[in-house]
Design an enzyme around this catalytic site. Structure first.
Site, PDB file in Angstrom:
ATOM      1  N   HIS A   1       0.786  -1.295   0.073  1.00 44.49           N
ATOM      2  CA  HIS A   1       0.132   0.013   0.042  1.00 44.49           C
ATOM      3  C   HIS A   1       0.900   1.178  -0.056  1.00 44.49           C
ATOM      4  O   HIS A   1       1.953   1.287   0.304  1.00 44.49           O
ATOM      5  CB  HIS A   1      -0.990   0.007   1.280  1.00 44.49           C
ATOM      6  CG  HIS A   1      -0.489   0.027   2.510  1.00 44.49           C
ATOM      7  ND1 HIS A   1      -0.113  -1.231   3.103  1.00 44.49           N
ATOM      8  CD2 HIS A   1       0.145   1.074   3.310  1.00 44.49           C
ATOM      9  CE1 HIS A   1       0.420  -0.797   4.307  1.00 44.49           C
ATOM     10  NE2 HIS A   1       0.662   0.299   4.477  1.00 44.49           N
TER      11      HIS A   1
ATOM     12  N   HIS B   1       3.811   7.156   3.820  1.00 53.82           N
ATOM     13  CA  HIS B   1       5.030   5.905   3.537  1.00 53.82           C
ATOM     14  C   HIS B   1       4.441   4.920   2.323  1.00 53.82           C
ATOM     15  O   HIS B   1       3.330   4.911   2.024  1.00 53.82           O
ATOM     16  CB  HIS B   1       5.103   5.220   4.737  1.00 53.82           C
ATOM     17  CG  HIS B   1       3.936   4.533   5.343  1.00 53.82           C
ATOM     18  ND1 HIS B   1       3.192   4.947   6.346  1.00 53.82           N
ATOM     19  CD2 HIS B   1       3.521   3.145   5.172  1.00 53.82           C
ATOM     20  CE1 HIS B   1       2.098   3.987   6.463  1.00 53.82           C
ATOM     21  NE2 HIS B   1       2.485   3.234   5.900  1.00 53.82           N
TER      22      HIS B   1
ATOM     23  N   GLU C   1       7.665   1.291   4.986  1.00 50.99           N
ATOM     24  CA  GLU C   1       7.322   0.150   5.766  1.00 50.99           C
ATOM     25  C   GLU C   1       7.454  -1.291   5.204  1.00 50.99           C
ATOM     26  O   GLU C   1       7.276  -1.531   4.043  1.00 50.99           O
ATOM     27  CB  GLU C   1       5.874   0.322   5.922  1.00 50.99           C
ATOM     28  CG  GLU C   1       4.980  -0.708   6.924  1.00 50.99           C
ATOM     29  CD  GLU C   1       3.736  -0.361   7.068  1.00 50.99           C
ATOM     30  OE1 GLU C   1       2.960   0.204   6.304  1.00 50.99           O
ATOM     31  OE2 GLU C   1       2.997  -0.959   8.236  1.00 50.99           O
TER      32      GLU C   1
HETATM   33 CO    CO Z   1       1.185   1.270   6.155  1.00 54.03          CO
END
Ligand code: CO
Length: 134
Positions: free
Chosen positions: A7, A79, A130
């Site tokens: 994502h 992120h 991440e």
């Molecule tokens: Co995230």
């Protein structure tokens, strides 16, 4: 080592308005909002055919994204999340390469109930990264 883009996370000042613009204006499939008190955020996921967009809004008084919103009052990209098969092996390789892992370096359970780690933006083109074990 990294696999799919899981994502892209965007911090938003108004979660309802952001959800509505993705749902109505862009015609995307959205999930109901979920409060994650242990992460200090409320999330809505936009489900695209090939990846997801994570809308993030501060929850509570000590939200880690409150400062981001102060600096970027209109919101902005926060992120990128890449999938890895083995998060501990990935972390050990990154540390050996000189990359910095945020926090105590131990994987935490993230928004999807899976172990995650964050990497220092200065090591990756100014982008917070991440890693999520799938
Ligand atoms: Co995230």
């Amino acid at each position: 080592m990294i696999g799919k883009l899981n994502h892209v996370a965007i911090v938003v000042p108004d979660l309802d308005a952001a959800t509505l613009s993705y749902k109505e204006t862009l015609g995307a499939k959205v999930t109901p909002p979920a409060d994650l008190p242990e992460h200090g955020v409320t999330t809505v996921f936009i489900e695209l055919p090939n990846t997801k967009i994570e809308l993030l809004h501060p929850l509570g008084t000590n939200s880690p994204i409150a400062k981001f919103l102060e600096k970027h009052p209109d919101g902005g990209m926060h992120h990128l999340c890449y999938e890895v098969e083995d998060i501990v092996a990935a972390r050990d390789k990154l540390l050996a390469e000189g990359a910095r892992v945020l926090g105590d370096g131990e994987p935490k359970i993230g928004a999807h109930g899976k172990p995650v780690l964050f990497l220092h933006p200065k090591d990756f083109c100014g982008t917070l990264v991440e890693l999520e074990q799938t």
